[in-house]
Design an enzyme around this catalytic site. Structure first.
Site, mmCIF file in Angstrom:
data_model
loop_
_atom_site.group_PDB
_atom_site.id
_atom_site.type_symbol
_atom_site.label_atom_id
_atom_site.label_comp_id
_atom_site.label_asym_id
_atom_site.label_seq_id
_atom_site.Cartn_x
_atom_site.Cartn_y
_atom_site.Cartn_z
ATOM 1 N N HIS A 1 0.838 -1.199 0.000
ATOM 2 C CA HIS A 1 0.000 0.000 0.000
ATOM 3 C C HIS A 1 0.876 1.252 0.000
ATOM 4 C CE1 HIS A 1 0.969 0.405 4.237
ATOM 5 N NE2 HIS A 1 0.339 -0.718 4.551
ATOM 6 N N HIS B 1 4.036 1.391 2.274
ATOM 7 C CA HIS B 1 5.162 0.614 1.745
ATOM 8 C C HIS B 1 5.846 1.374 0.606
ATOM 9 C CE1 HIS B 1 2.350 -2.824 3.033
ATOM 10 N NE2 HIS B 1 3.322 -2.807 3.916
ATOM 11 N N CYS C 1 0.314 -9.268 22.479
ATOM 12 C CA CYS C 1 -0.540 -8.827 21.375
ATOM 13 C C CYS C 1 -0.216 -9.692 20.166
ATOM 14 C CB CYS C 1 -0.318 -7.354 21.062
ATOM 15 S SG CYS C 1 -1.202 -6.806 19.569
ATOM 16 N N CYS D 1 0.821 -7.601 17.015
ATOM 17 C CA CYS D 1 2.220 -7.132 17.010
ATOM 18 C C CYS D 1 3.212 -8.279 17.162
ATOM 19 C CB CYS D 1 2.447 -6.135 18.148
ATOM 20 S SG CYS D 1 1.483 -4.629 18.019
ATOM 21 N N CYS E 1 -3.381 -2.456 23.270
ATOM 22 C CA CYS E 1 -2.223 -2.288 22.396
ATOM 23 C C CYS E 1 -2.324 -0.931 21.711
ATOM 24 C CB CYS E 1 -2.189 -3.408 21.347
ATOM 25 S SG CYS E 1 -1.101 -3.060 19.939
ATOM 26 N N HIS F 1 -3.022 -1.654 17.711
ATOM 27 C CA HIS F 1 -4.202 -2.394 17.273
ATOM 28 C C HIS F 1 -5.459 -2.080 18.088
ATOM 29 C CE1 HIS F 1 -0.854 -4.793 15.626
ATOM 30 N NE2 HIS F 1 -1.686 -4.990 14.623
ATOM 31 N N LYS G 1 -4.930 7.141 10.488
ATOM 32 C CA LYS G 1 -3.843 6.371 9.914
ATOM 33 C C LYS G 1 -4.410 5.362 8.923
ATOM 34 C CE LYS G 1 -0.372 2.899 11.149
ATOM 35 N NZ LYS G 1 0.106 1.976 12.192
ATOM 36 N N LYS H 1 -6.051 -1.281 6.715
ATOM 37 C CA LYS H 1 -6.879 -2.203 5.929
ATOM 38 C C LYS H 1 -8.240 -2.379 6.574
ATOM 39 C CE LYS H 1 -6.878 -6.926 4.066
ATOM 40 N NZ LYS H 1 -6.134 -8.200 4.015
#
Length: 635
Positions: A18, A21, A126, A129, A143, A146, A295, A298
């Site tokens: 995405h 990246h 988690c 992670c 977390c 997440h 942020k 997905k």
């Protein structure tokens, strides 16, 4: 020969590539190309991280084996990079046999050092992670990434004595201020190191997870994904005896996003120290792309796919926008509307127009040849030349920080300068009256354009090479060294100068239909302040500033303390807390009065005033239409 080694994170293959990246990889590519232009021997590494719990779960969800799944997703990354013109030297996978061997070698070395021990541990884990958290790292018991509560896990595992290296790491960071940059992330790691550093759990029992690299000293366990993944930076160089390791590791720099600061800023240096390997030179940390005020995620359905943008708007436009729009280290907003505005203004109007009009004039007035006749220079010519030649040094300094947006802003200052130079010298008028003067002007335009083409190559290689081809330069792309750009006046470097289609056709955005007023316009509002003289207004010094940091002032309902770069850092207190969250402000550009006498508000000295507009719908900060260099005067 000087060397340069740059790495991206190796991307976790639990999802398709995405925007995030693409940004990290383009940053590394730009740096690699820049150092190539400096004549350095470079090595550029990227790849994929393919072990761990999340991979097994993603493979199960896709109905595939872990091996088949990682082959497919890793292939997506490998296929994407050429389409983004990424110039990597090597693509590594953590499932490569050579990487596995190096991981096991490092584990053996660290254990022989006495830094690995076996113990039972209960902690907050988690799964997203794939790591244990301490209570103080959680946010509201969840977390921080997440936003899910971790599970309590109790199991026996192997641990790395990371705590043994806490004092060494803190001392190393303090003695090397640019080890982690920008400074905010260096300070974040130092703040974390003020608390006792816990040892790191570096194994997972095969009874729970088999998809990983077995420990060389206990086949009942596999290696924790981070202890495996980080080692890619040296396994790709054929550590320990490979020539690439000996050549490039001393010049190592990593590019990462801020969410993986702790593994790279703490785990990795401690691992290297234990294994007897010198630490990397720089850790370069960037922020997030914010989409619809959040942020990219997905799960939120706001993922931007790089090839979608490239297909719609062009590769170099995409690369340019990412590098120009984000202040490296800060979060940045992403929108297609902002993309179109930036590309139309900077690329279609400024650069594209300059190239087109320059090539057209050379062909019209000199039959496509560098001017064979020139007269004496005038101050306007000397000023352009001086600024163009100074640009190479300014650009280099910004790239080494790294401050990509400033490097591009510096280039665009020259682009705008030469466009203005054309308007002021009016070559089309000179063509009728003074051919010698015309030759001088056209030569200065071509020389400046040659410098611009060389400096934009790391960012927009295709467009730079098209410009260089139009100029007929015998050396282009990576072969046009930065040192050559300052060789002003060597007309033999220009051959036939050709015209070509527009480099960046203007993007037509959404057409807005003019609204028909349903009510008659309101009467003009009367002024509620007395008139002042022009001389009085001239005393006000208005500047563009970039907000570097923001924090709420305790016990105040309205006030936020801002640290603003307005050509120099200053503290400004603004009554905007009811309309803006402090965490949303860093990176925004504002207009401010910089020559107000300081005043103390709630115990904080304010050294200026932020401009905002307020109506019944709320308060809105006033910002420049296009980003400007901090400290730019508002006229």
């Amino acid at each position: 020969m000087p060397t340069f080694y740059i790495t991206t994170p190796i991307y976790y293959v639990n999802a398709e590539p995405h925007l995030g990246h693409a940004y990290s990889t383009i940053v590394a590519d730009v740096l690699n190309r820049f150092h190539l232009l400096r004549g350095e021997n470079t090595f550029f590494l990227t790849g994929t991280d393919e072990h761990g719990d999340k991979i097994v779960k993603a493979a199960d969800a896709a109905g595939e084996s872990p091996a088949a799944y990682v082959d497919r997703i890793s292939g997506m990354f490998r296929q994407l990079w050429p389409k983004l013109n990424i110039s990597h030297s090597h693509f590594i996978r953590t499932t490569d046999p050579t990487h596995k061997a190096v991981v096991q070698d490092i584990l053996t070395r660290v254990k022989e050092q006495g830094d690995i021990y076996f113990s039972e541990y209960e902690g907050l884990y988690c799964y997203g992670c794939e790591r244990f958290y301490t209570e103080r790292e959680l946010v509201d018991g969840k977390c921080p990434d997440h936003r899910t509560p971790p599970e309590v896990i109790r199991e026996a595992n192997y641990f790395f004595r990371m705590s043994r290296y806490q004092d060494w790491l803190r001392d190393h960071i303090e003695r090397n201020p640019d080890f982690i940059r920008p400074e905010r992330y260096r300070n974040e790691v130092l703040s974390f190191l003020k608390e006792p550093l816990e040892d790191l759990c570096i194994s997972r029992p095969k009874s729970r997870l088999e998809w990983g690299i077995p420990l060389p000293f206990d086949d009942n366990f596999v290696t924790y994904v981070w202890f495996d993944a980080l080692i890619n930076y040296i396994s790709a160089l054929e550590y320990p005896e490979g020539q690439n390791f000996k050549t490039f590791w001393p010049a190592a720099q990593h590019v990462i996003a801020k969410d993986i600061l702790k593994p790279h800023g703490i785990y990795w240096p401690c691992m290297l120290k234990s294994a007897g390997i010198e630490p990397y030179r720089h850790l370069n940390v960037h922020g997030y792309w914010i989409i619809d005020k959040g942020k990219m995620s997905k799960s939120l359905g706001n993922v931007v796919k790089p090839l979608d943008m490239v297909d719609r708007y062009g590769l170099d436009a995409f690369r340019y926008f990412l590098m120009r729009e984000m202040v490296f280290g800060l979060d940045s907003d992403f929108s297609e509307e902002g993309f179109i505005t930036r590309v139309n203004a900077d690329l279609a109007n400024d650069l594209g127009n300059l190239v087109s009009r320059s090539a057209t004039m050379v062909n019209k007035f000199f039959s496509g040849q560098y001017p064979d006749i020139q007269g004496p220079t005038q101050p306007i010519d000397d000023t352009l030349k001086a600024h163009a030649l100074a640009l190479v040094g300014r650009f280099t300094a910004f790239m080494l920080e790294p401050a990509f947006h400033k490097a591009l802003m510096a280039v665009w200052e020259i682009i705008n300068h030469v466009n203005k130079y054309i308007d002021e010298t009016a070559p089309w008028v000179l063509a009728k009256s003074d051919r010698e003067r015309l030759g001088t002007v056209i030569a200065h335009i071509l020389e400046t354009l040659r410098i611009v083409s060389g400096l934009i190559w790391p960012f927009m290689p295709q467009s730079a090479e098209k410009i260089q081809m139009q100029l007929g330069l015998p050396r282009s792309g990576r072969d046009l060294m930065l040192s050559e750009l300052e060789d002003w006046g060597k007309k033999d470097v220009f051959t036939a100068i050709r015209t070509a289609p527009a480099l960046f056709p203007r993007i037509e955005g959404r057409k807005e239909t003019a609204a028909v007023p349903s009510k008659p316009p309101k009467a003009e509002k009367k002024l509620d302040k007395p008139l002042i003289s022009y001389e009085d207004f001239e005393k006000v010094d208005l500047r563009v500033g970039t907000i570097l940091a923001a924090e709420a002032i305790p016990k105040s309902k309205k006030l936020i303390k801002l640290r603003v770069d307005a050509g120099g850092e200053r503290t400004v207190v603004a009554g905007i807390k009811e309309h803006y969250k402090p965490e949303d402000l860093p990176g925004k550009q504002v207009l401010l009065v910089v020559n107000l006498a300081p005043v103390t508000l709630m115990g904080v000295e304010s050294q200026g005033m932020i401009l905002a507009a307020s109506d019944g719908k709320g308060m809105h900060l006033l910002t420049p239409e296009q980003p400007k260099e901090p400290g730019t005067r508002v006229k």
